[in-house]
Write an enzyme that holds these catalytic residues in place. Structure first.
Site, PDB file in Angstrom:
ATOM      1  N   GLU A   1       0.552  -1.286  -0.462  1.00  0.00           N
ATOM      2  CA  GLU A   1       0.235  -0.100  -0.685  1.00  0.00           C
ATOM      3  C   GLU A   1       0.741   1.576   0.168  1.00  0.00           C
ATOM      4  O   GLU A   1       0.780   2.046  -0.677  1.00  0.00           O
ATOM      5  CB  GLU A   1      -1.398  -0.059   1.107  1.00  0.00           C
ATOM      6  CG  GLU A   1      -1.803  -1.104   0.912  1.00  0.00           C
ATOM      7  CD  GLU A   1      -1.586  -2.597   1.803  1.00  0.00           C
ATOM      8  OE1 GLU A   1      -2.672  -3.311   1.493  1.00  0.00           O
ATOM      9  OE2 GLU A   1      -0.370  -2.366   1.622  1.00  0.00           O
TER      10      GLU A   1
ATOM     11  N   PRO B   1      11.993 -12.977  -1.426  1.00  0.00           N
ATOM     12  CA  PRO B   1      11.141 -13.449  -0.533  1.00  0.00           C
ATOM     13  C   PRO B   1      10.138 -11.628  -0.662  1.00  0.00           C
ATOM     14  O   PRO B   1      10.929 -10.639  -0.639  1.00  0.00           O
ATOM     15  CB  PRO B   1      11.873 -13.824   1.253  1.00  0.00           C
ATOM     16  CG  PRO B   1      13.150 -14.305   0.217  1.00  0.00           C
ATOM     17  CD  PRO B   1      13.560 -13.334  -0.697  1.00  0.00           C
TER      18      PRO B   1
ATOM     19  N   LEU C   1      15.989  -4.109  -0.044  1.00  0.00           N
ATOM     20  CA  LEU C   1      15.061  -3.071   0.014  1.00  0.00           C
ATOM     21  C   LEU C   1      15.510  -2.728  -0.487  1.00  0.00           C
ATOM     22  O   LEU C   1      16.051  -2.100  -1.216  1.00  0.00           O
ATOM     23  CB  LEU C   1      14.509  -3.489   1.750  1.00  0.00           C
ATOM     24  CG  LEU C   1      14.375  -3.699   2.935  1.00  0.00           C
ATOM     25  CD1 LEU C   1      14.066  -2.832   3.833  1.00  0.00           C
ATOM     26  CD2 LEU C   1      13.571  -4.530   2.189  1.00  0.00           C
TER      27      LEU C   1
ATOM     28  N   GLU D   1      14.943  -2.032  -3.715  1.00  0.00           N
ATOM     29  CA  GLU D   1      15.213  -2.598  -5.487  1.00  0.00           C
ATOM     30  C   GLU D   1      14.983  -3.812  -5.920  1.00  0.00           C
ATOM     31  O   GLU D   1      14.635  -4.198  -7.046  1.00  0.00           O
ATOM     32  CB  GLU D   1      16.634  -3.732  -4.827  1.00  0.00           C
ATOM     33  CG  GLU D   1      18.149  -2.988  -4.481  1.00  0.00           C
ATOM     34  CD  GLU D   1      19.096  -3.321  -4.844  1.00  0.00           C
ATOM     35  OE1 GLU D   1      19.813  -2.225  -5.714  1.00  0.00           O
ATOM     36  OE2 GLU D   1      19.428  -4.466  -4.431  1.00  0.00           O
TER      37      GLU D   1
ATOM     38  N   ASN E   1       1.587  -7.677  -6.494  1.00  0.00           N
ATOM     39  CA  ASN E   1       1.305  -6.521  -7.696  1.00  0.00           C
ATOM     40  C   ASN E   1       2.460  -6.946  -9.071  1.00  0.00           C
ATOM     41  O   ASN E   1       3.401  -7.295  -8.788  1.00  0.00           O
ATOM     42  CB  ASN E   1       1.520  -5.376  -6.558  1.00  0.00           C
ATOM     43  CG  ASN E   1       1.703  -4.596  -8.191  1.00  0.00           C
ATOM     44  OD1 ASN E   1       1.089  -5.180  -9.287  1.00  0.00           O
ATOM     45  ND2 ASN E   1       2.454  -3.413  -8.055  1.00  0.00           N
TER      46      ASN E   1
ATOM     47  N   GLU F   1       4.222  -3.613 -11.538  1.00  0.00           N
ATOM     48  CA  GLU F   1       5.185  -2.741 -11.726  1.00  0.00           C
ATOM     49  C   GLU F   1       6.363  -4.220 -12.378  1.00  0.00           C
ATOM     50  O   GLU F   1       7.297  -2.800 -13.001  1.00  0.00           O
ATOM     51  CB  GLU F   1       6.142  -3.001  -9.946  1.00  0.00           C
ATOM     52  CG  GLU F   1       7.734  -2.634 -10.104  1.00  0.00           C
ATOM     53  CD  GLU F   1       8.169  -2.499  -8.376  1.00  0.00           C
ATOM     54  OE1 GLU F   1       8.942  -1.449  -8.300  1.00  0.00           O
ATOM     55  OE2 GLU F   1       7.586  -2.560  -7.228  1.00  0.00           O
TER      56      GLU F   1
END
Length: 435
Positions: free
Chosen positions: A68, A277, A323, A325, A349, A352
């Site tokens: 979100e 992950p 994180l 990337e 999602n 992206e």
């Protein structure tokens, strides 16, 4: 009566909530920051405007977690560009960490403040509203809480559910809850849905006149430097790359088993796998699973400054334990398998990945992104597999089929381009509150 019982249950749960904060903070230190905020204590109320650092009443955006927060980015940036100070709230450590990364400069300049949203207790949410006095509340995607919404009306704060989505499964659960849920959705001043199907389901659970505005995630501006770096990394690597993105607990075992069973494409090519992950607190756990599988692994976190050539030919897996990337990982991939969809978790999602122009494969469980997944498949930008093993086989086949990969890349670019504009539609819908 129902709301009173609901509030009483929250109060009775206070000892458990304190224990939960302590326990999660041991694994996620950020989760333990400012625990008093989770009960609505932000400081001296008389000093609130100065402590918040705002020049005027803020626009409040609530982004519960990582997904979100990323979805909210284009909306938050649009508000900041228009000169509005923003209060950005979260409930998870990953959401707060991502928000701090995305809006580092705005936080430093006092244009944006982060805080924890309090638990849904009447006293806690009342203290939240009195302290920050937001001009309006924009709740991203699904976050609807009875006391939060009821108290907003008491303080004259208009509330909107933005980029709202509701799966058929969630709609059935909400309808079983009964009148409290219907009353809560009915108290929202605006419901701005991703799709017509979402709007129809939201109306069924009590929302008044939901409006379809689209999905904010299509408006994300990918960091060009990360996309360029990922593409350059893939070119220098000299091997095809398959990304397993946003994997969830229970999926990695099947993924690794599929890779051991078929390490090469039908043409005999062995791709490198980026295994990413979903949750940072699972990085070490997933690393242990890879080591147990016997597949040679390197960790992305240990590759700072290292050229792609440093990934040896014997390495089968690069663990994506960094994180912020994800655009790099997608741009570095020839094929992306978007996980969270091979167990009944609703999927993650894929937008992206499509924006990066990479062919996508999803699993059977995509109810959290049902319309986006269906549209991407119809557009030729994505494929669906009924299991992780089947997805791996499809990815291997795509590695051997350059023409099909290129066609899917072009379809992904068209798919992304035709779904933008949700941010501007949201701004128009709430413009009266921003005056």
């Amino acid at each position: 009566m129902l709301q009173a019982v609901y509030s009483l249950l929250w109060r009775m749960a206070t000892p458990f909530l304190l224990w939960r904060i302590w326990r999660r903070a041991r694994r996620e230190p950020v989760y333990g920051l400012f625990p008093a905020q989770r009960f609505g204590f932000y400081g001296d109320r008389k000093a609130a405007p100065a402590r918040a650092g705002f020049r005027a009443t803020p626009v409040w955006v609530h982004a519960v977690s990582l997904g979100e927060t990323r979805a909210a980015e284009p909306l938050v940036r649009a508000l900041l560009e228009r000169g509005f100070p923003v209060l950005l709230t979260h409930m998870t450590a990953t959401g707060r960490t991502e928000g701090a990364r995305l809006f580092e400069q705005d936080i430093a300049q006092g244009r944006l403040r982060q805080a924890w949203l309090p638990y849904d207790m009447p006293g806690a949410v009342n203290r939240f509203y009195r302290y920050f006095a937001p001009r309006c509340g924009l709740l991203i995607e699904t976050e609807v809480w009875p006391n939060l919404i009821k108290s907003a009306r008491r303080y004259g704060i208009p509330m909107a559910l933005v980029s709202a989505r509701l799966s058929a499964k969630s709609a059935r659960k909400i309808r079983r809850v009964g009148s409290l849920a219907r009353r809560t959705y009915g108290r929202l001043d605006a419901v701005l849905a991703q799709t017509q199907a979402d709007a129809d389901r939201l109306r069924m659970v009590g929302a008044r006149d939901p409006l379809v505005v689209g999905n904010l995630k299509f408006d994300l501006q990918l960091p060009h430097e990360l996309v360029r770096a990922g593409a350059a990394w893939r070119e220098c690597l000299g091997r095809p790359v398959i990304a397993w993105a946003s994997t969830r607990e229970g999926e990695e075992e099947e993924i690794l088993a599929a890779m051991r069973e078929a390490p090469r494409t039908p043409a005999g090519v062995q791709p490198l796998v980026l295994l990413i992950p979903r949750h940072p607190q699972r990085f070490d756990e997933v690393a242990a699973l890879v080591e147990k599988s016997g597949l040679a692994m390197q960790r992305r976190s240990g590759m700072a400054g290292m050229p792609p050539a440093a990934v040896g030919a014997q390495v089968a897996v690069v663990l994506g334990d960094s994180l912020g990337e994800m655009p790099f990982y997608y741009a570095a991939a020839d094929v992306a398998i978007v996980a969270g969809s091979f167990a009944p978790l609703g999927g993650q999602n894929l937008i992206e990945a499509s924006a990066c122009g990479v062919p996508v494969i999803v699993g059977p469980h995509t109810f959290n992104f049902a319309q986006a997944s269906a549209d991407a498949i119809e557009a030729g930008a994505a494929l669906r597999a009924d299991s992780a093993r089947a997805a791996w086989q499809q990815a291997l086949a795509l590695i051997d089929d350059g023409a099909r990969r290129q066609a899917m890349r072009e379809a992904a670019a068209r798919f992304s381009a035709t779904h933008t504009g949700a941010t501007q539609r949201v701004i128009r819908a709430v413009s009266g509150w921003l005056a």
